[in-house]
Enzyme design. Structure first.
Site, PDB file in Angstrom:
ATOM      1  CE  LYS A  69      -2.557   0.271   3.585  1.00  0.00           C
ATOM      2  NZ  LYS A  69      -1.649   1.074   4.420  1.00  0.00           N
ATOM      3  CB  THR A  71       5.215   0.112  -2.436  1.00  0.00           C
ATOM      4  OG1 THR A  71       6.026  -0.384  -1.368  1.00  0.00           O
ATOM      5  CG2 THR A  71       5.994   0.074  -3.735  1.00  0.00           C
ATOM      6  NE  ARG A  92      -0.347   5.074   8.488  1.00  0.00           N
ATOM      7  CZ  ARG A  92      -0.530   3.815   8.872  1.00  0.00           C
ATOM      8  NH1 ARG A  92      -0.976   3.557  10.084  1.00  0.00           N
ATOM      9  NH2 ARG A  92      -0.279   2.818   8.053  1.00  0.00           N
ATOM     10  CE  LYS A 103       2.927  -2.711   7.940  1.00  0.00           C
ATOM     11  NZ  LYS A 103       3.727  -1.596   7.402  1.00  0.00           N
ATOM     12  CB  ALA A 271      -5.481   1.564  10.815  1.00  0.00           C
ATOM     13  CG  PHE A 299      -3.536  -2.403   9.412  1.00  0.00           C
ATOM     14  CD1 PHE A 299      -2.438  -3.169   9.060  1.00  0.00           C
ATOM     15  CD2 PHE A 299      -3.557  -1.843  10.675  1.00  0.00           C
ATOM     16  CE1 PHE A 299      -1.389  -3.394   9.952  1.00  0.00           C
ATOM     17  CE2 PHE A 299      -2.515  -2.055  11.577  1.00  0.00           C
ATOM     18  CZ  PHE A 299      -1.438  -2.832  11.211  1.00  0.00           C
ATOM     19  CG  PHE A 380       4.244 -10.115  -6.551  1.00  0.00           C
ATOM     20  CD1 PHE A 380       5.277 -10.453  -5.696  1.00  0.00           C
ATOM     21  CD2 PHE A 380       3.305  -9.181  -6.126  1.00  0.00           C
ATOM     22  CE1 PHE A 380       5.384  -9.875  -4.436  1.00  0.00           C
ATOM     23  CE2 PHE A 380       3.405  -8.603  -4.874  1.00  0.00           C
ATOM     24  CZ  PHE A 380       4.442  -8.953  -4.031  1.00  0.00           C
ATOM     25  CD1 TRP A 408       8.768  -3.168  -4.093  1.00  0.00           C
ATOM     26  CD2 TRP A 408       9.997  -4.037  -5.747  1.00  0.00           C
ATOM     27  NE1 TRP A 408       9.881  -3.751  -3.523  1.00  0.00           N
ATOM     28  CE2 TRP A 408      10.658  -4.288  -4.510  1.00  0.00           C
ATOM     29  CE3 TRP A 408      10.590  -4.499  -6.921  1.00  0.00           C
ATOM     30  CZ2 TRP A 408      11.858  -4.981  -4.432  1.00  0.00           C
ATOM     31  CZ3 TRP A 408      11.801  -5.177  -6.839  1.00  0.00           C
ATOM     32  CH2 TRP A 408      12.424  -5.418  -5.614  1.00  0.00           C
TER      33      TRP A 408
END
Length: 554
Positions: A69, A71, A92, A103, A271, A299, A380, A408
């Protein structure tokens, strides 16, 4: 293949003064923190133009397969800039808890990152330390008031304010302090929250300016008296000193993307246990500077987007123009029951089984909030054409387009298709509305989110919660929005239930007031406000060499 930190360390950053100039920020507003970071001090009297468009990036429920998210948010902003649109990304700040936990960092990934990545993920400009200090000063003043005679009649058994530290440390969830005799305080049960769950974090992120910050701090309820009356930070005369600690922390932080574009990184409530959005100050600054502001909420959309829309937008009078919902084929197959080690193999049956998780989030954004949205598939290498076509076909049935995102691997260039669709959506009229109205009872608001967003069949309140709700409404807090603490991994309050379940019950086990933030917190399931470290913490793999170069941070 380079790791995220290797990519970040190999990029040539621009001096922060150049980034500020590109954003249109006057030199007099820029307070540098070294070469590549700055605090922005916008005078209260500064004239701002018409605000630009606001784009929210959210996602499906997170899985071990990853969604990307942040990224996608950064890559979309870079893509819009490549298309000639003046764009600022508003994010954030990462918490040290996840950085050293499971994470990892939260500065994006690949060629869609904000830098300096190591600084942002670690101490940055000290905002979280200031928040922790203000939180713990209030705790110290509270206990000292009791020690010095307790003029307010505070019941030590009804203290609701906890200390905090920005680290995953389950050992601190429940403690007993004040031991060692009369001179060392009043013995009582206590505990710690992680800093991002502190109400101070929520207050900082929802305050409009320094005066509003101090006023909100004064309203924080820290305890109750022996006769049941709430005790506030203002009654402890704490708000002035707390504001002094936070006077720099409320100023947004300016950094840059790998492509040298401006990024405001400020505030960081989780969140799943808080409201999950960056600061109102940073978002409004971005809107005043740019034609397009791209921001994210934490999230999945059932948590971050719901709170962004029902709490932040309501309080700050914000109106989103478009929403991006991020998903991956891998994560959808995981929702369909495929083990993590088998996600690289085509499995259309599992994908179709997992797709309802995405489709429910899409439906919520469109049908509950009345906002146009696009699904961004973070691609991907092992995604097959058949899998991508299936996702596109199912989304089209709901009237929503799908854009492949390759930010990415390619940075802004890989987000051009997504940017084109976002620009189209921003020109569409929308009928933005909230999930509930403030004139509903607290119980009705919680049930509205449970039924309309989580799609629960029932929302159950423990007997103690019924009494807590009644008390809060009698104290005048019934007109506030609700902030529901729930696992991020599921629409339910059980993190093991994936997909888009039906017929389940959400159980509310506690409600409490965050009067300074301006909302009522409802805790569901087994959600904790102080996480613990996993069996193999990320901290074990982080190191620094003799020259100060950090490795293992991702």
């Amino acid at each position: 293949m380079k790791t995220d930190i290797e990519i970040a360390q190999s990029c040539e950053m621009r001096p922060i003064s150049e980034v500020a100039k590109k954003a249109g920020i006057p030199e007099s507003w820029v307070e540098p923190y070294g070469k590549y970071k700055a605090k922005i001090i916008r005078p209260a009297t500064a004239q701002v133009g018409k605000p630009g468009k606001l784009i929210l990036v959210t996602a499906i429920n997170p899985t071990p397969a990853g969604e990307g998210k942040t990224t996608t948010t950064i890559g979309l902003a870079d893509a819009l800039t490549r298309m000639g649109k003046k764009t600022v990304v508003a994010l954030r700040e990462p918490s040290l808890g996840p950085v050293f936990g499971i994470k990892g960092g939260a500065a994006g990934g690949g060629y869609a990152q904000v830098v300096p990545m190591e600084d942002i993920n670690l101490h940055f400009t000290g905002d979280f330390h200031a928040i922790g200090a203000a939180n713990n000063l209030l705790a110290a003043l509270l206990d000292n008031h009791i020690q010095q005679g307790n003029a307010l009649g505070i019941d030590p058994r009804r203290i609701t304010w906890k200390r905090c530290v920005d680290m995953n440390d389950r050992q601190l969830r429940f403690v007993v302090d004040g031991l060692g005799g009369k001179a060392n305080g009043t013995p009582r049960e206590d505990g710690f929250d992680i800093t991002v769950a502190s109400e101070i974090m929520a207050v900082l992120c929802l305050a409009n300016d320094l005066a509003d910050l101090k006023d909100r701090l004064s309203r924080i309820v820290v305890a109750y008296t022996y006769d049941g009356k709430p005790v506030t930070a203002g009654e402890l005369k704490a708000q002035g000193a707390m504001t002094a600690l936070l006077k720099d922390a409320i100023r947004p932080n300016l950094v840059q993307t790998l492509e040298g574009n401006p990024a405001l990184v400020h505030g960081g409530p989780f969140a799943n246990i808080a409201h999950g959005c960056n600061s109102v100050v940073a978002t409004k600054l971005a809107l005043s500077l740019a034609d397009y502001t791209v921001t994210e909420a934490g999230f999945g959309a059932d948590l971050g987007a719901e709170k962004f829309l029902d709490i932040k937008c309501r309080m700050a009078d914000l109106h989103p123009n478009a929403v991006v919902i991020v998903a991956t084929v891998r994560a959808l197959k995981y929702n369909g029951g495929v083990p993590k080690n088998e996600l690289n193999t085509e499995n259309l049956a599992a994908l179709e089984k997992g797709l309802p998780n995405l489709l429910r989030h899409v439906s919520n954004i469109k049908d509950v909030y009345g906002l146009p949205c696009v699904v961004a598939i973070n691609r991907f290498p092992n995604d097959t054409e058949a899998e991508l076509a299936l996702v596109e076909a199912k989304c089209r049935e709901l009237g929503v387009n799908v854009a492949l995102s390759e930010v990415w691997a390619k940075g802004g260039e890989g987000g051009l298709a997504l940017a084109e669709e976002v620009l189209r959506l921003c020109e569409q009229p929308n009928n933005f509305s909230f999930c509930y109205e403030l004139n509903q009872t607290l119980r009705e608001k919680i049930r509205s989110v449970g039924h309309r967003i989580y799609h629960a069949k029932n929302v159950s309140f423990l007997p103690a919660v019924e009494k807590q709700l009644q008390t809060l409404e009698e104290l005048g807090f019934g007109g506030l929005p609700v902030c529901i603490a729930k696992t991020q991994y599921s629409f339910t309050d059980d993190q093991t239930v994936l997909g888009a379940p039906e017929g389940f019950t959400i159980t509310v086990r506690e409600v409490k007031i965050s009067a300074g933030a301006g909302f009522v917190v409802a805790l569901t399931g087994s959600i904790m406000t102080m996480p613990g470290l996993p069996k193999s913490p990320a901290a074990e793999r982080i190191d620094v060499d003799a020259d100060g170069k950090i490795t293992g941070l991702f």
